[in-house]
Design an enzyme around this catalytic site. Structure first.
Site, short mmCIF file in Angstrom:
data_model
loop_
_atom_site.label_atom_id
_atom_site.label_comp_id
_atom_site.label_asym_id
_atom_site.label_seq_id
_atom_site.Cartn_x
_atom_site.Cartn_y
_atom_site.Cartn_z
N ARG A 57 -6.10 -1.33 2.63
CA ARG A 57 -7.36 -1.81 2.05
C ARG A 57 -7.18 -2.54 0.73
O ARG A 57 -7.69 -3.64 0.54
CB ARG A 57 -8.33 -0.65 1.79
CG ARG A 57 -9.22 -0.31 2.92
CD ARG A 57 -9.52 1.15 2.85
NE ARG A 57 -8.26 1.87 2.99
CZ ARG A 57 -7.74 2.19 4.16
NH1 ARG A 57 -8.36 1.89 5.25
NH2 ARG A 57 -6.58 2.81 4.25
N THR A 58 -6.46 -1.93 -0.19
CA THR A 58 -6.40 -2.52 -1.53
C THR A 58 -5.75 -3.90 -1.47
O THR A 58 -6.25 -4.87 -2.03
CB THR A 58 -5.63 -1.59 -2.49
OG1 THR A 58 -6.23 -0.30 -2.42
CG2 THR A 58 -5.68 -2.09 -3.91
N LYS A 87 17.95 -3.75 -6.12
CA LYS A 87 19.24 -4.07 -6.78
C LYS A 87 19.30 -3.47 -8.18
O LYS A 87 20.28 -3.61 -8.88
CB LYS A 87 19.42 -5.59 -6.89
CG LYS A 87 19.37 -6.32 -5.57
CD LYS A 87 19.51 -7.83 -5.81
CE LYS A 87 19.23 -8.62 -4.56
NZ LYS A 87 19.10 -10.07 -4.83
N ARG A 109 0.70 -2.64 -7.47
CA ARG A 109 0.71 -1.23 -7.04
C ARG A 109 2.14 -0.74 -7.17
O ARG A 109 3.08 -1.38 -6.70
CB ARG A 109 0.22 -1.09 -5.61
CG ARG A 109 0.46 0.32 -5.09
CD ARG A 109 -0.25 0.62 -3.80
NE ARG A 109 -1.68 0.77 -4.00
CZ ARG A 109 -2.51 1.27 -3.10
NH1 ARG A 109 -2.04 1.67 -1.94
NH2 ARG A 109 -3.79 1.37 -3.35
N HIS A 137 -6.27 4.54 -10.35
CA HIS A 137 -6.58 3.46 -9.40
C HIS A 137 -7.95 2.91 -9.81
O HIS A 137 -8.96 3.12 -9.14
CB HIS A 137 -6.62 4.06 -7.99
CG HIS A 137 -6.55 3.06 -6.88
ND1 HIS A 137 -6.70 1.70 -7.07
CD2 HIS A 137 -6.37 3.23 -5.54
CE1 HIS A 137 -6.59 1.10 -5.89
NE2 HIS A 137 -6.40 2.00 -4.95
#
Ligand code: NCD
Length: 307
Positions: A57-58, A87, A109, A137
């Site tokens: 969704r986000t 890396k 995120r 959030h």
């Protein structure tokens, strides 16, 4: 620069501005004659989506929000595995590099608490925190509150029951901070003992004189609630065994709930709300998703200095 990092940063005046704009964007989209206007609002602008944790969704709602507004959107969706972080590149260096490509905004995120704050310190463009581990959030909390506003007609003087994994749910954490900004709300935290809400939230609510209680009795909480906010057990954030889900909302719980209550869930829904509940008019979680895209459009406009 206007970053979106934590729910505490917003005040009711800003939130009203945002809700009004989200509503007018929603009207613009619904109106066939004016729909074209939407696509020209942010044309020529570019948004990067950097997702170091899974998301449906986000990621897609930010992407759709940007594209409906005419932006170009560049996405890295498995950045933990597929970016140079494997890396050993630091988040700070990744952000410095991305800024060289001249985006207008970066949506991030990440699996670490405060990753967005760290990113904002080295970024030359606005950072939007799209979830930082079990931290916060904020854009989700704003869309949750927007849904409460649309469903209930207010964000004050509400009894809000929040469950179920209060310790690890960043959406519950951010929403609690936001609800604490509005007068007369009473928060009912429902969870097993080992997944209680963290002390920082309780201290904040006490400071703001917002009343709250903690309980393991789901039925007594649902009976009192005007709004129920139910999030899954965050299994990926456990190192040991996670407890089984015992706080399930099903047909029996619907009988306890007030007739005008609203039932929200940030989704994904796993087993904390049974599918039998979906047909009930109080189940607002799919409407919540739709609201989210318009709210995020307004947020993007704000970070770009256009609101
Ligand atoms: C939430 C999240 O990622 O914290 N999902 C979302 O963004 N809608 C809730 C969750 O994963 O349970």
């Amino acid at each position: 620069m206007k970053h979106i990092l934590r729910a505490q940063q917003f005040d009711p005046k800003f939130i009203k501005l945002l809700f009004d704009r989200a509503e007018s964007l929603q009207e613009l989209a619904d109106d066939q004659r004016r729909h074209q206007k939407l696509g020209s609002l942010l044309s020529g602008r570019m948004m990067f989506l950097m997702f170091f944790e899974p998301s449906t969704r986000t990621r897609i709602s930010f992407s759709a929000a940007g594209q409906h507004l005419g932006m170009q959107v560049v996405t890295a969706e498995n950045a933990r595995e597929s970016s140079s972080s494997t890396k050993g590149e630091s988040l700070e260096d990744t952000i410095r590099v991305l800024c060289e490509y001249q985006p207008d905004v970066i949506v991030l995120r990440h699996f670490e608490v405060d990753a967005a704050v760290r990113a904002s310190k080295v970024s030359s463009v606005p950072i939007i925190n799209a979830g930082d581990g079990h931290g916060q959030h904020p854009s989700q909390a704003l869309l949750d509150l927007y849904t409460i506003h649309r469903e209930m007609g207010r964000t004050t003087k509400l009894n809000i029951a929040l469950g179920t994994d209060l310790l690890h749910s960043r959406t519950v954490r951010s929403l609690s901070y936001l609800l604490g900004k509005f007068e007369g709300n009473h928060l009912i935290f429902v969870s097993p003992a080992e997944l209680r809400i963290a002390p920082d939230i309780k201290a904040y609510l006490k400071r703001r004189n917002i009343s709250f209680e903690e309980t393991e009795n789901i039925n007594s909480a649902l009976k009192k609630a005007d709004v129920v906010y139910w999030n899954r057990i965050q299994k990926e954030r456990f190192t040991g065994n996670f407890p089984p889900q015992t706080f399930v909302i099903g047909s029996d719980q619907l009988k306890i709930l007030k007739p005008k209550a609203a039932l929200l869930n940030p989704l994904p829904r796993i087993d904390e709300i049974s599918e039998a509940v979906d047909q009930d008019s109080r189940a607002a979680y799919f409407r919540q998703v739709g609201n989210g895209m318009f709210l995020r459009m307004a947020l993007i406009e704000w970070v770009l200095g256009l609101l």
